[in-house]
Scaffold this motif. Structure first.
Motif, mmCIF file in Angstrom:
data_model
loop_
_atom_site.group_PDB
_atom_site.id
_atom_site.type_symbol
_atom_site.label_atom_id
_atom_site.label_comp_id
_atom_site.label_asym_id
_atom_site.label_seq_id
_atom_site.Cartn_x
_atom_site.Cartn_y
_atom_site.Cartn_z
ATOM 1 N N PHE A 82 0.853 -1.194 0.000
ATOM 2 C CA PHE A 82 0.000 0.000 0.000
ATOM 3 C C PHE A 82 0.886 1.240 0.000
ATOM 4 N N GLU A 83 0.291 2.394 -0.263
ATOM 5 C CA GLU A 83 1.048 3.646 -0.332
ATOM 6 C C GLU A 83 0.348 4.768 0.418
ATOM 7 N N ILE A 84 1.136 5.776 0.811
ATOM 8 C CA ILE A 84 0.588 7.019 1.345
ATOM 9 C C ILE A 84 1.192 8.182 0.554
ATOM 10 N N THR A 85 0.431 9.268 0.456
ATOM 11 C CA THR A 85 0.935 10.511 -0.134
ATOM 12 C C THR A 85 0.855 11.597 0.927
ATOM 13 N N VAL A 86 1.957 12.315 1.134
ATOM 14 C CA VAL A 86 2.012 13.360 2.156
ATOM 15 C C VAL A 86 1.375 14.637 1.606
ATOM 16 N N LYS A 87 0.225 15.019 2.145
ATOM 17 C CA LYS A 87 -0.473 16.231 1.725
ATOM 18 C C LYS A 87 0.066 17.463 2.457
ATOM 19 N N ASN A 88 0.451 17.255 3.713
ATOM 20 C CA ASN A 88 0.977 18.362 4.514
ATOM 21 C C ASN A 88 1.983 17.778 5.496
ATOM 22 N N ALA A 89 3.213 18.303 5.478
ATOM 23 C CA ALA A 89 4.250 17.800 6.385
ATOM 24 C C ALA A 89 4.124 18.378 7.775
ATOM 25 N N GLY A 90 3.210 19.362 7.978
ATOM 26 C CA GLY A 90 2.983 19.915 9.302
ATOM 27 C C GLY A 90 4.203 20.599 9.873
ATOM 28 N N ALA A 91 4.225 20.687 11.196
ATOM 29 C CA ALA A 91 5.278 21.433 11.896
ATOM 30 C C ALA A 91 6.623 20.714 11.865
ATOM 31 N N ASN A 97 -3.518 5.038 -0.099
ATOM 32 C CA ASN A 97 -4.003 4.326 -1.279
ATOM 33 C C ASN A 97 -3.858 2.828 -1.028
ATOM 34 N N PHE A 98 -5.006 2.155 -0.866
ATOM 35 C CA PHE A 98 -5.002 0.709 -0.634
ATOM 36 C C PHE A 98 -5.126 -0.075 -1.935
ATOM 37 N N GLY A 99 -4.961 0.620 -3.057
ATOM 38 C CA GLY A 99 -5.038 -0.056 -4.348
ATOM 39 C C GLY A 99 -6.240 0.348 -5.169
ATOM 40 N N LYS A 100 -7.034 1.278 -4.659
ATOM 41 C CA LYS A 100 -8.202 1.729 -5.412
ATOM 42 C C LYS A 100 -7.773 2.475 -6.661
ATOM 43 N N THR A 101 -6.665 3.213 -6.571
ATOM 44 C CA THR A 101 -6.069 3.853 -7.741
ATOM 45 C C THR A 101 -4.691 3.251 -7.979
ATOM 46 N N GLN A 102 -4.124 3.501 -9.148
ATOM 47 C CA GLN A 102 -2.854 2.895 -9.508
ATOM 48 C C GLN A 102 -1.736 3.367 -8.579
ATOM 49 N N PHE A 103 -0.921 2.410 -8.169
ATOM 50 C CA PHE A 103 0.220 2.745 -7.327
ATOM 51 C C PHE A 103 1.299 3.447 -8.156
ATOM 52 N N MET A 104 2.085 4.286 -7.494
ATOM 53 C CA MET A 104 3.240 4.884 -8.159
ATOM 54 C C MET A 104 4.327 3.826 -8.363
ATOM 55 N N PHE A 105 4.464 2.925 -7.411
ATOM 56 C CA PHE A 105 5.412 1.820 -7.525
ATOM 57 C C PHE A 105 4.832 0.760 -8.456
ATOM 58 N N ASP A 106 5.660 0.215 -9.350
ATOM 59 C CA ASP A 106 5.195 -0.798 -10.312
ATOM 60 C C ASP A 106 5.133 -2.163 -9.622
ATOM 61 N N LEU A 107 4.031 -2.397 -8.937
ATOM 62 C CA LEU A 107 3.880 -3.624 -8.164
ATOM 63 C C LEU A 107 3.798 -4.850 -9.076
ATOM 64 N N ILE A 108 3.158 -4.729 -10.231
ATOM 65 C CA ILE A 108 3.001 -5.872 -11.134
ATOM 66 C C ILE A 108 4.361 -6.374 -11.597
ATOM 67 N N THR A 109 5.231 -5.445 -11.986
ATOM 68 C CA THR A 109 6.567 -5.847 -12.430
ATOM 69 C C THR A 109 7.366 -6.452 -11.288
ATOM 70 N N TYR A 110 7.219 -5.874 -10.091
ATOM 71 C CA TYR A 110 7.923 -6.410 -8.930
ATOM 72 C C TYR A 110 7.508 -7.851 -8.653
ATOM 73 N N GLU A 111 6.207 -8.121 -8.670
ATOM 74 C CA GLU A 111 5.721 -9.476 -8.416
ATOM 75 C C GLU A 111 6.210 -10.431 -9.498
ATOM 76 N N ALA A 112 6.162 -9.986 -10.754
ATOM 77 C CA ALA A 112 6.617 -10.845 -11.852
ATOM 78 C C ALA A 112 8.092 -11.175 -11.702
ATOM 79 N N THR A 113 8.878 -10.203 -11.290
ATOM 80 C CA THR A 113 10.308 -10.425 -11.093
ATOM 81 C C THR A 113 10.565 -11.414 -9.967
ATOM 82 N N GLU A 114 9.820 -11.267 -8.866
ATOM 83 C CA GLU A 114 9.997 -12.176 -7.732
ATOM 84 C C GLU A 114 9.591 -13.594 -8.104
ATOM 85 N N ARG A 115 8.512 -13.744 -8.865
ATOM 86 C CA ARG A 115 8.098 -15.080 -9.296
ATOM 87 C C ARG A 115 9.120 -15.674 -10.257
ATOM 88 N N ALA A 116 9.667 -14.828 -11.124
ATOM 89 C CA ALA A 116 10.661 -15.316 -12.076
ATOM 90 C C ALA A 116 11.889 -15.860 -11.349
#
Length: 480
Positions: free
Chosen positions: A114-123, A226-245
């Motif tokens: 999963f991913e997070i996006t920082v909207k505000n870094a705060g203090a 982002n729990f996967g409802k929108t596309q991740f910035m990280f290419d998870l599909i390629t990562y999984e394919a590489t690990e399986r390979a």
């Protein structure tokens, strides 16, 4: 009871149980597979079959942040349920706002991410991402407590189970997207920043069900998950394919003699009576360079027993010609169908009823059911299955109903397999009474599945099981 009768009873019970398991699936889809096994009181053999059926059942996945648990007001989940904000000035180190996902990370897969996006870094930008167990202290950053893991934005340190961090990666702030994942095959937790791998660590103690977790710790810090409802910035599909390979490459280094693999495939064709394909297969092995020889005398030839009869009966059943199949059995193998209430007879009678419904001959189906089903009324072990068949008459579109599985080709296949195994069980030279149930290829696949299940059990019940369908689909995707 003679040995032949015992074998036939074993075969009938086995295939009736396959039918019963398929019937039970629709009643138990919301249960954990282990609960279903316990509910049905299955033995090990039947349990393995059920696990095969349930291997693709989805787990509940994190979809939003948990709004019920509280961190004493130090974190506020916004109305979208995927954003969290720190609303006040922190006075102490323990004034942390920690929020978990609504479900733990699913474990019966290769990777969760999963991913997070920082909207505000705060203090102070004291934001963190990671994983924590269900009973975590929500006023402590991920990684500060035992069995918790966190990558922190203000210092770029990795924390895992203690308040002291270790050098890990870059800091992150407003506008950055940071991800956290678990590779269950390797017990590896990894983190990403803006689509690139930051690093990973291996922890063989990661056995608990872990929740995706976010921590905020200073005024106005805000992140969106982002729990996967929108596309991740990280290419998870390629990562999984590489690990399986990597896994497949390791497996492919294991050398298997051609005679062994060809012999196993040949036994499958023999077992199910696919004689035309068997002839083509044998011809191809002789024309290969060099020719594949030496696998004809490896003990598999017991599956050539009555192969032409089995081939013809399979074709009749798969074409829906059940009465014709019954006629051949009564003529050539009367001892198999002499007990009109045996499991194999029940399956054939029910399949003929199903075929009448399939072609829309409902009145004939009713008459047939009245004639043949009444003999099963006193046999409780068949009651639910016969009721499933009768229930087909209650629906205008039975193929879309809860009992629609009866109209699938796979149900015909199960009946054909049962008849095939019943004939094989009459072979006087049968060395193993259970060998009539499966080909050697299927035994090999079941053993492979069992090994993966055992490996997953040792890994805290985490990671994928062997799934032939998924493997074949992935190979087709690579070739395309």
């Amino acid at each position: 009871m003679t040995e032949v009768e015992e074998n036939q009873d074993l075969v009938g019970s086995y295939f009736m149980e396959l039918w019963r398991i398929k019937s039970k699936r629709r009643e138990a889809t919301s249960l954990d597979e282990n609960d279903v096994v316990e509910m049905m009181n299955l033995d090990k053999k039947e349990e393995d079959l059920l696990l095969d059926l349930y291997s693709d059942e989805p787990e509940l996945e994190p979809s939003e942040l948990d709004t019920l648990k509280s961190s004493s007001g130090f974190a506020i989940v916004l109305p979208d349920k995927v954003s969290v904000k720190y609303p006040r000035v922190n006075l102490h180190g323990h004034d942390v706002g920690v929020v978990q996902a609504n479900h733990p990370a699913p474990v019966k897969r290769l990777v969760y991410y999963f991913e997070i996006t920082v909207k505000n870094a705060g203090a102070k930008g004291q934001i963190s991402i990671g994983f924590t167990p269900n009973d975590v202290n929500l006023n402590r950053q991920p990684g500060w407590e035992a069995n918790t893991y966190g990558y922190h934005g203000d210092d770029g340190l990795l924390y895992r189970g203690q308040g002291r961090g270790e050098a890990f990666g870059p800091t992150y702030t407003v506008g950055d997207t940071v991800g956290a994942g678990i590779n269950y095959a390797l017990q590896k937790i990894f983190f990403t920043k803006n689509g690139q791998m930051v690093g990973f660590f291996i922890d063989n103690t990661v056995k608990d069900r872990l929740y995706p977790t976010v921590g905020v710790h200073s005024l106005n810090e805000e992140v969106t998950v982002n729990f996967g409802k929108t596309q991740f910035m990280f290419d998870l599909i390629t990562y999984e394919a590489t690990e399986r390979a990597k896994i497949h490459a390791y497996i492919e280094k294991i050398i298997i003699p051609p005679t062994a693999s060809y012999g196993v495939v040949r036994s499958y064709l023999q077992h199910y009576g696919y004689t035309e394909t068997l002839e083509v297969f044998d011809q191809a092995t002789q024309e290969s360079v060099p020719p594949i020889t030496g696998f004809h005398d490896n003990g598999f030839n017991e599956h050539m027993y009555k192969v032409e009869d089995r081939k013809n009966l399979r074709k009749l059943i798969k074409d829906g010609q059940i009465n014709d199949a019954f006629g051949i059995l009564r003529k050539l193998y009367p001892h198999i169908v002499q007990d009109d209430t045996s499991a194999i007879c029940v399956m054939l009678y029910c399949q003929e009823f199903i075929e009448l419904v399939r072609v829309g001959h409902l009145e004939e189906a009713v008459r047939y059911g009245r004639t043949h089903f009444q003999k099963f009324n006193s046999l409780k072990k068949y009651e639910n299955l016969v009721q499933d068949c009768a229930a087909l008459l209650a629906y205008q579109e039975p193929e879309k109903s809860a009992v629609g599985y009866l109209l699938e080709d796979s149900h015909r296949e199960n009946v054909a397999d049962a008849v095939n195994a019943m004939i094989l069980s009459t072979n006087p030279n049968l060395q193993d009474k259970t060998s009539c149930l499966h080909s050697y290829l299927e035994r090999l696949l079941k053993q492979l599945t069992a090994c993966f299940l055992e490996k997953r059990l040792l890994n805290g019940d985490q990671g994928e099981t062997f799934n032939l369908k998924r493997l074949l689909l992935s190979k087709n995707t690579q070739h395309n």
